[in-house]
Write a protein that holds these residues in place. Structure first.
Motif, short mmCIF file in Angstrom:
data_model
loop_
_atom_site.label_atom_id
_atom_site.label_comp_id
_atom_site.label_asym_id
_atom_site.label_seq_id
_atom_site.Cartn_x
_atom_site.Cartn_y
_atom_site.Cartn_z
N ARG A 1 -15.87 19.56 0.35
CA ARG A 1 -16.11 18.61 -0.75
C ARG A 1 -14.83 18.27 -1.51
O ARG A 1 -14.78 18.23 -2.73
CB ARG A 1 -17.16 19.17 -1.71
N GLY A 2 -13.78 18.04 -0.72
CA GLY A 2 -12.53 17.58 -1.31
C GLY A 2 -11.69 18.63 -1.98
O GLY A 2 -10.74 18.30 -2.72
N THR A 3 -11.98 19.89 -1.73
CA THR A 3 -11.22 20.97 -2.38
C THR A 3 -10.20 21.63 -1.46
O THR A 3 -9.40 22.43 -1.91
CB THR A 3 -12.17 22.06 -2.90
N LYS A 4 -10.24 21.27 -0.16
CA LYS A 4 -9.37 21.95 0.80
C LYS A 4 -9.00 21.02 1.94
O LYS A 4 -9.83 20.26 2.44
CB LYS A 4 -10.09 23.19 1.34
N PHE B 1 2.42 16.91 -0.01
CA PHE B 1 2.31 15.46 -0.12
C PHE B 1 2.98 15.04 -1.42
O PHE B 1 2.95 15.80 -2.41
CB PHE B 1 0.84 15.01 -0.12
N PRO B 2 3.58 13.86 -1.46
CA PRO B 2 4.29 13.42 -2.68
C PRO B 2 3.33 12.96 -3.78
O PRO B 2 3.69 12.13 -4.62
CB PRO B 2 5.15 12.26 -2.16
N TYR B 3 2.12 13.47 -3.76
CA TYR B 3 1.12 13.13 -4.78
C TYR B 3 0.10 14.26 -4.79
O TYR B 3 0.05 15.09 -3.88
CB TYR B 3 0.46 11.79 -4.48
N ASP B 4 -0.73 14.27 -5.79
CA ASP B 4 -1.77 15.29 -5.90
C ASP B 4 -3.01 14.80 -5.15
O ASP B 4 -3.72 13.91 -5.63
CB ASP B 4 -2.10 15.55 -7.37
N TRP B 5 -3.25 15.36 -3.97
CA TRP B 5 -4.37 14.89 -3.15
C TRP B 5 -5.72 15.29 -3.74
O TRP B 5 -6.77 14.78 -3.32
CB TRP B 5 -4.26 15.41 -1.72
N ARG B 6 -5.74 16.15 -4.73
CA ARG B 6 -6.99 16.57 -5.36
C ARG B 6 -7.45 15.61 -6.45
O ARG B 6 -8.57 15.73 -6.97
CB ARG B 6 -6.83 17.97 -5.99
N ARG C 1 -7.34 9.70 -2.27
CA ARG C 1 -6.15 10.46 -1.92
C ARG C 1 -6.48 11.64 -1.00
O ARG C 1 -5.72 11.96 -0.09
CB ARG C 1 -5.45 10.97 -3.19
N TYR C 2 -7.61 12.25 -1.27
CA TYR C 2 -8.00 13.39 -0.43
C TYR C 2 -8.23 12.94 1.01
O TYR C 2 -7.68 13.53 1.95
CB TYR C 2 -9.28 14.05 -0.96
N TRP C 3 -9.05 11.89 1.20
CA TRP C 3 -9.37 11.47 2.57
C TRP C 3 -8.17 10.85 3.27
O TRP C 3 -8.02 10.96 4.49
CB TRP C 3 -10.55 10.51 2.57
N LEU C 4 -7.28 10.22 2.52
CA LEU C 4 -6.04 9.71 3.10
C LEU C 4 -5.21 10.88 3.64
O LEU C 4 -4.74 10.85 4.79
CB LEU C 4 -5.23 8.93 2.06
N SER C 5 -5.05 11.91 2.83
CA SER C 5 -4.29 13.09 3.26
C SER C 5 -4.97 13.79 4.42
O SER C 5 -4.31 14.26 5.36
CB SER C 5 -4.15 14.07 2.08
N PHE C 6 -6.28 13.82 4.35
CA PHE C 6 -7.07 14.47 5.41
C PHE C 6 -6.83 13.79 6.75
O PHE C 6 -6.55 14.45 7.76
CB PHE C 6 -8.55 14.42 5.04
N PHE C 7 -6.92 12.46 6.78
CA PHE C 7 -6.76 11.75 8.05
C PHE C 7 -5.31 11.75 8.54
O PHE C 7 -5.06 11.71 9.74
CB PHE C 7 -7.28 10.31 7.92
#
Length: 250
Positions: free
Chosen positions: A156-159, A166-171, A176-182
């Motif tokens: 649920r976006g916590t891990k 990443f140069p931003y806070d993916w949390r 931002r989370y799903w971008l980092s995830f993919f």
């Protein structure tokens, strides 16, 4: 006949078939095992290496600077060591690319030698074995990453799947989370594909060369006085066996 029926287009084994999966993974990285190595292939392999083995790998190294405790440090170091080894092994294979091309030429030469049906079956089984092994390795390597990402996707976006910088806070938000995830999914699977070739190509070549060596030793054993052949013809059979044995030893 001494060698039985000769290889025909219908039943001829091609040793190169043993490396189908491995060459597929290399092609995804831009490294094509052929003499006509075009500019687009070079651009592909350089782009892939820079993005995957330098930029993405850097995110693991930078993350080491942001660990909060010894536990996080020890959890991240193994992955960094693994990626370092992965990068080095890929560079070694890239450097040996001309040798792989030459080896494939010699394998084609060995394939063209006369074999008995039993010897052709032996080589065919070894080729199938190599294809099965490389397929299993491919599935396992890709599957390991999938398991990590399944756990991350259900968090649920916590891990994320892996601890990277990443140069931003993916949390901060879902986008931002799903971008980092993919981003992780794409590069980790590319690394897995790279490792399939890194870890299996040498073993597969040894398996095929071993099968050819056994066939050559059987050809040596089959050389004997044959009233249907002249002494010169028998001598040529012996010389061809010696030449093929020398090819494998090299």
């Amino acid at each position: 006949m001494l060698f039985g029926s000769k290889n025909s287009p219908e039943n001829k084994n091609e040793s190169i078939q043993a490396f189908g999966i491995v060459y597929f993974t290399l092609k995804l990285q831009g490294m094509v095992i052929m003499e006509d190595y075009r500019l687009r292939h070079k651009i592909h392999v350089v782009t892939n290496y820079v993005l995957t083995n330098i930029f993405y790998y850097s995110s693991f190294i930078i993350q080491l600077l942001y660990v909060d405790n010894l536990r996080q440090l020890l959890e991240n170091i193994p992955m960094n060591m693994c990626l370092t080894a992965c990068s080095i092994k890929f560079l070694v294979i890239l450097r040996l690319r001309p040798s792989l091309i030459e080896m494939n030429k010699q394998l084609k030469r060995l394939d063209s030698r006369p074999m008995t049906d039993k010897q052709k079956d032996k080589l065919g089984k070894e080729i199938k074995f190599c294809r099965v092994i490389s397929s299993v390795i491919f599935v396992l390597y890709m599957g390991v990453n999938v398991s990590y990402f399944l756990v991350a996707g259900l968090s649920r976006g916590t891990k994320l799947g892996f601890e990277t910088w990443f140069p931003y806070d993916w949390r901060e938000n879902a986008f931002r989370y799903w971008l980092s995830f993919f981003i992780q999914v794409i590069f980790q699977q590319q690394l897995a594909v790279q490792d399939v070739a890194n870890d299996s190509i040498g073993v597969l070549y040894l398996c095929i060369l071993s099968a050819h060596l056994q066939i050559i030793m059987e050809r040596f054993a089959d050389i004997h006085h044959d009233p249907e052949k002249t002494e010169e013809e028998s001598l040529q059979d012996f010389i061809r066996c010696l030449e093929d044995h020398r090819v494998i030893m090299e």
